[in-house]
Write a protein that holds these residues in place. Structure first.
Motif, PDB file in Angstrom:
ATOM      1  N   GLU A 434       0.835  -1.208   0.000  1.00 22.02           N
ATOM      2  CA  GLU A 434       0.000   0.000   0.000  1.00 22.02           C
ATOM      3  C   GLU A 434       0.866   1.253   0.000  1.00 22.02           C
ATOM      4  O   GLU A 434       0.553   2.239  -0.678  1.00 22.02           O
ATOM      5  N   GLU A 437       2.190   1.974  -3.419  1.00 21.90           N
ATOM      6  CA  GLU A 437       1.143   2.516  -4.298  1.00 21.90           C
ATOM      7  C   GLU A 437       0.907   3.999  -4.009  1.00 21.90           C
ATOM      8  O   GLU A 437       0.749   4.810  -4.933  1.00 21.90           O
ATOM      9  N   ARG A 438       0.874   4.377  -2.722  1.00 18.83           N
ATOM     10  CA  ARG A 438       0.671   5.792  -2.374  1.00 18.83           C
ATOM     11  C   ARG A 438       1.825   6.643  -2.874  1.00 18.83           C
ATOM     12  O   ARG A 438       1.621   7.729  -3.427  1.00 18.83           O
ATOM     13  N   GLU A 439       3.047   6.152  -2.684  1.00 16.40           N
ATOM     14  CA  GLU A 439       4.213   6.921  -3.124  1.00 16.40           C
ATOM     15  C   GLU A 439       4.236   7.070  -4.634  1.00 16.40           C
ATOM     16  O   GLU A 439       4.659   8.094  -5.159  1.00 16.40           O
ATOM     17  N   ALA A 440       3.763   6.058  -5.349  1.00 16.30           N
ATOM     18  CA  ALA A 440       3.727   6.157  -6.808  1.00 16.30           C
ATOM     19  C   ALA A 440       2.803   7.283  -7.245  1.00 16.30           C
ATOM     20  O   ALA A 440       3.099   8.024  -8.190  1.00 16.30           O
ATOM     21  N   VAL A 441       1.661   7.433  -6.556  1.00 19.85           N
ATOM     22  CA  VAL A 441       0.714   8.505  -6.890  1.00 19.85           C
ATOM     23  C   VAL A 441       1.311   9.861  -6.523  1.00 19.85           C
ATOM     24  O   VAL A 441       1.239  10.826  -7.291  1.00 19.85           O
ATOM     25  N   GLU A 442       1.928   9.946  -5.323  1.00 18.64           N
ATOM     26  CA  GLU A 442       2.492  11.223  -4.880  1.00 18.64           C
ATOM     27  C   GLU A 442       3.613  11.689  -5.796  1.00 18.64           C
ATOM     28  O   GLU A 442       3.722  12.869  -6.116  1.00 18.64           O
ATOM     29  N   HIS A 443       4.448  10.789  -6.245  1.00 14.05           N
ATOM     30  CA  HIS A 443       5.580  11.167  -7.087  1.00 14.05           C
ATOM     31  C   HIS A 443       5.175  11.476  -8.519  1.00 14.05           C
ATOM     32  O   HIS A 443       5.979  11.951  -9.307  1.00 14.05           O
ATOM     33  N   SER A 444       3.925  11.183  -8.849  1.00 17.48           N
ATOM     34  CA  SER A 444       3.480  11.436 -10.222  1.00 17.48           C
ATOM     35  C   SER A 444       3.142  12.893 -10.460  1.00 17.48           C
ATOM     36  O   SER A 444       2.875  13.295 -11.591  1.00 17.48           O
ATOM     37  N   ASP A 446       1.039  16.140 -10.964  1.00 12.82           N
ATOM     38  CA  ASP A 446      -0.323  16.406 -11.403  1.00 12.82           C
ATOM     39  C   ASP A 446      -0.759  15.471 -12.513  1.00 12.82           C
ATOM     40  O   ASP A 446      -1.773  15.703 -13.171  1.00 12.82           O
ATOM     41  N   PHE A 448      -2.168  12.668 -12.554  1.00 16.51           N
ATOM     42  CA  PHE A 448      -3.448  11.991 -12.397  1.00 16.51           C
ATOM     43  C   PHE A 448      -4.573  12.941 -11.994  1.00 16.51           C
ATOM     44  O   PHE A 448      -5.656  12.518 -11.617  1.00 16.51           O
TER      45      PHE A 448
END
Length: 517
Positions: A434, A437-444, A446, A448
């Motif tokens: 988990e 997955e959160r870090e992948a979203v944060e590092h993306s 804007d 997403f």
């Protein structure tokens, strides 16, 4: 001329000679296959009837047969291609014919099985055969059809493969059981014979039924009468099985015979001493065991000298001690049957190999994440990781390690020393997933987020968007951005050195365990 071993191969299990117990076990395996759905390994010396029994079983059960020689198809891809499809097929009970019948198009199909016989399954050896062992193990675990593996040397097969199968041992066929087979063939071929001639052939083949039939055909060619003096075939050059040899040296033979018997065993002195050392306590005790170990100790000294000097002539002295010496230590007759097994030293090597594989996997993961070599990760990082996360304490640090290096439960347990199946390790692995997955979203950034409207549509009447930001200022390269840049130039850097240091520290904290290295 037709090969008599094929011409007189048993057509049913009841015709298999000399291995009644193995034959009955094989039949029981087949009749209960739907209940256990396991493969079976038939193992024993060459020529004792393993493959013939498998074909006879298929005939008795009404199964089709597909036979594959593992030594000819050694790679994983070849085994998957040739055997996988046949073994994975489930037996069909209904077939859809596309609506031709009033019941929706389904009609009963003939139920049946296909027996896959994989001969020489012990001749596939791990990496050297590019995945062959792994493919066979996968095949027997997932097969939807009965599978029989044929092996001469049971312990040459991987432990994983052995554990996945039932096992049936075929023992050497005694001369007493070989003679009736030879007599029956002579009768069918119209050959008159002397009983002594058939007994001589049986004795010369050391329990090899196939070899005896071949010898009979050789000496009977061109004659209608077979006498003892016609039997001129020499003793068959047949390797002695390791278990038969252990019986010989530990229970039966004198010193000279034990030494001579070792010449027929396909084992180096380095391996043979381990077999004898682990199994001699099963039959010897007291003074005879002490004497046997004294001889084995002397043998080990000579093996050490061989390794140190590379002078392999010293092997003869090691062999004298471990064979003749052990046999001479026997004080009283030994009878009955003993369950001999492979050396415990080998199982220890197997366990250490598994440990090394886990260590190298984790080291590779660490090296990839930290930009270090695998050797550096193994020597300089793993020991610290292990010390810092012993038994998953502190939990936050163990969680960060698991997430950063993408470790599964097996490798978290290896690093921390905790049990792989414990709730503690399992929960850490789940939370690490988990976290990744959160870090992948944060590092993306804007990437997403919904795109923002540049013309102010849908925003407030004053021309600002929902965040209250002037549209012109948000537009890349607009006058508002230029004004902000100009103001920043005039007033100096917007951020003080102290603020930059704070942000740098926060960034470091996001990098997992990097600051520990």
């Amino acid at each position: 001329m037709t090969d008599w071993t094929e011409k007189y191969r048993p057509s049913t299990l009841s015709e298999v000679r000399g291995n009644d117990k193995a034959r009955d076990s094989l039949r029981q395996w087949a009749e209960s296959w739907d209940d256990h759905r396991q493969a079976v390994i038939l193992h024993g010396a060459p020529g004792v009837g393993k493959t013939s029994a498998a074909h006879a079983l298929a005939n008795d059960m009404g199964w089709d047969v597909m036979e594959l020689n593992a030594s000819d198809s050694r790679t994983g891809d070849e085994i998957d291609r040739l055997a996988g499809g046949a073994a994975m097929n489930q037996s069909l009970r209904t077939i859809d014919y596309g609506g031709g019948d009033t019941d929706g198009g389904e009609r009963d199909a003939e139920s049946g099985r296909q027996l896959l016989i994989l001969d020489e399954a012990d001749n596939v050896h791990g990496n050297a055969d590019r995945g062959g062992t792994r493919a066979i193990t996968k095949l027997v675990k997932e097969a939807g059809q009965p599978v029989v593996l044929i092996a001469n040397e049971f312990y040459d097969m991987s432990q994983g493969l052995r554990n996945a199968c039932e096992t049936v041992e075929f023992r050497d066929v005694s001369p007493r059981s070989i003679v009736p087979v030879l007599r029956d063939i002579c009768r069918k071929e119209g050959i008159e014979y002397e009983s002594d001639a058939l007994e001589a052939i049986a004795e010369r083949n050391r329990g090899d039924l196939r070899g005896a039939v071949n010898d009979l055909q050789a000496v009977a060619e061109g004659t209608r009468t077979l006498a003892e003096e016609d039997v001129v075939t020499g003793s068959r050059d047949k390797e002695r099985g390791i278990f038969e040899y252990l019986d010989t040296v530990i229970k039966e033979a004198g010193a000279q015979e034990a030494l001579e018997a070792s010449y027929d065993v396909d084992e180096t002195p380095d391996d043979l001493i381990n077999w004898i050392e682990d199994n001699v306590p099963k039959d010897y005790a007291g003074a005879e065991l002490a004497d046997a170990y004294a001889h084995l100790s002397d043998a080990d000294v000579w093996l050490g000298r061989t390794r140190a000097t590379q002078q392999y002539r010293f092997w003869r002295y090691a062999s004298d001690n471990m064979t003749a010496g052990v046999a001479a230590s026997r004080r009283e007759p030994k009878g009955g049957w003993t369950r001999y097994g492979p050396p415990s030293y080998w199982s220890k090597l197997g366990r250490s190999r598994g440990t090394r594989d886990k260590r190298d996997y984790v080291a590779r993961k660490v090296a990839e994440a930290e930009g270090a070599s695998i050797a550096t990760a193994r020597r300089s990082i793993l020991p610290y990781l292990s010390a810092m996360t012993a038994y998953c304490k502190p939990r936050d640090l163990t969680l960060a390690m698991t997430a950063r290096y993408e470790l599964d439960a097996e490798h978290v347990a290896f690093v921390t020393g905790s049990g792989e199946s414990t709730n503690k390790v399992q929960s850490i692995v789940e939370e690490a997933e988990e976290l990744r997955e959160r870090e992948a979203v944060e590092h993306s950034g804007d990437a997403f987020l919904p795109g923002e409207t540049l013309d102010g549509a849908g925003g407030d009447e004053d021309g600002t968007d929902a965040t209250g930001t002037d549209d012109d200022a948000e537009a890349g390269g607009g006058d508002g951005q230029a004004t902000l840049n100009s103001a920043a130039d005039e007033d100096g850097d917007e951020e003080t050195d102290e603020e930059e240091a704070t942000e740098a520290e926060e960034d470091d904290q996001q990098s997992g365990l990097t600051d520990f290295f």
